[in-house]
Scaffold this active site. Structure first.
Site, PDB file in Angstrom:
ATOM      1  N   CYS A  84       5.457   4.930  -3.480  1.00 46.21           N
ATOM      2  CA  CYS A  84       5.683   5.149  -2.050  1.00 46.21           C
ATOM      3  C   CYS A  84       7.123   5.632  -1.820  1.00 46.21           C
ATOM      4  CB  CYS A  84       5.349   3.892  -1.248  1.00 46.21           C
ATOM      5  SG  CYS A  84       5.207   4.202   0.537  1.00 46.21           S
ATOM      6  N   HIS A 187      -0.175   3.063  -2.756  1.00 45.07           N
ATOM      7  CA  HIS A 187       0.171   1.763  -3.316  1.00 45.07           C
ATOM      8  C   HIS A 187      -0.908   1.327  -4.301  1.00 45.07           C
ATOM      9  CE1 HIS A 187       3.630   0.634  -0.742  1.00 45.07           C
ATOM     10  NE2 HIS A 187       3.055   1.455   0.122  1.00 45.07           N
ATOM     11  N   GLU A 189      -0.929  -1.159  -6.241  1.00 47.33           N
ATOM     12  CA  GLU A 189      -1.056  -2.621  -6.225  1.00 47.33           C
ATOM     13  C   GLU A 189      -1.913  -3.121  -5.078  1.00 47.33           C
ATOM     14  OE1 GLU A 189       2.451  -1.847  -3.502  1.00 47.33           O
ATOM     15  OE2 GLU A 189       1.541  -0.918  -5.268  1.00 47.33           O
TER      16      GLU A 189
END
Length: 209
Positions: A84, A187, A189
């Site tokens: 990001c 993202h 994650e």
């Protein structure tokens, strides 16, 4: 290298560190949150996450003495993943606040043009422009989770860095790759099983480096 690659996640006050630490640990990495250059010395890979704006992020990197460290790491072609804002900081500067950023990829970070909503939040399709081991085992045009209003725009001289694009009004760069330098605008994650697979692929690339 040990079976568990040592991944240093830069803690400069601009990232969702708990989520990325847990995700990298899940895929078999040994994770350390680092706040200074000395703590990075024994790492096999460097991850720069981030949310927020470029200028305060660069100020925090500078305050921790990490700006030169990150530039030197990338220049040595050591395994690196920007997430990001961590991807956006790779460019020369940001139109968001006029910040001068790391300057390791020619180009600038610019506001998403023609976007139906800003910030761009939620799942969206990531379309690869070329094959790469980072996306090994991930279906074509898989969805990943985004939260941003700006994205990197490579200069013509750096067009070969583009690995994937995504459409939100118009197309923007959602992943880059050059040697061991990798960056994603989304993202991983927070992107479910495909996000974990991408991070596992990154860990595999670190082992092979």
């Amino acid at each position: 290298m040990s079976a568990k690659p040592r991944v240093a996640v830069v803690d400069y006050g601009a990232g969702n560190l708990v989520s990325i630490e847990q995700a990298l640990t899940t895929v078999g990495a040994e994770v350390a949150l680092v706040r200074d250059a000395e703590a990075i010395r024994h790492a096999d890979a460097l991850v720069v996450p981030g949310v927020g704006a470029a200028e305060p992020a660069m100020a925090r990197l500078d305050a921790r003495g990490l700006t030169k460290t990150v530039r030197t790491w990338v220049a040595a072609d050591r395994p690196f993943l920007g997430i990001c804002l961590g991807l956006q900081l790779l460019f020369d500067g940001s139109d968001e606040d006029g910040a001068t950023t790391l300057g390791v990829v020619a180009g600038r970070t610019a506001r998403l043009e023609g976007a139906p909503t800003l910030p761009h939040i939620g799942w969206n399709q990531v379309d690869r422009t070329r094959p790469h081991p980072l996306f090994e085992g991930i279906g074509d045009a898989a969805d990943f989770y985004f939260v941003h209003s700006f994205a990197g725009v490579p200069a013509a001289s750096a067009s070969d860095v583009v690995l994937a694009t995504t459409e939100h009004g118009t197309r923007f760069i959602s992943a880059v790759a050059r040697g061991n330098l990798l960056g994603v605008q989304f993202h991983p994650e927070r992107s479910g099983s495909d996000g974990l697979r991408l991070l596992a692929n990154f860990a595999d690339l670190v082992r092979a480096a």
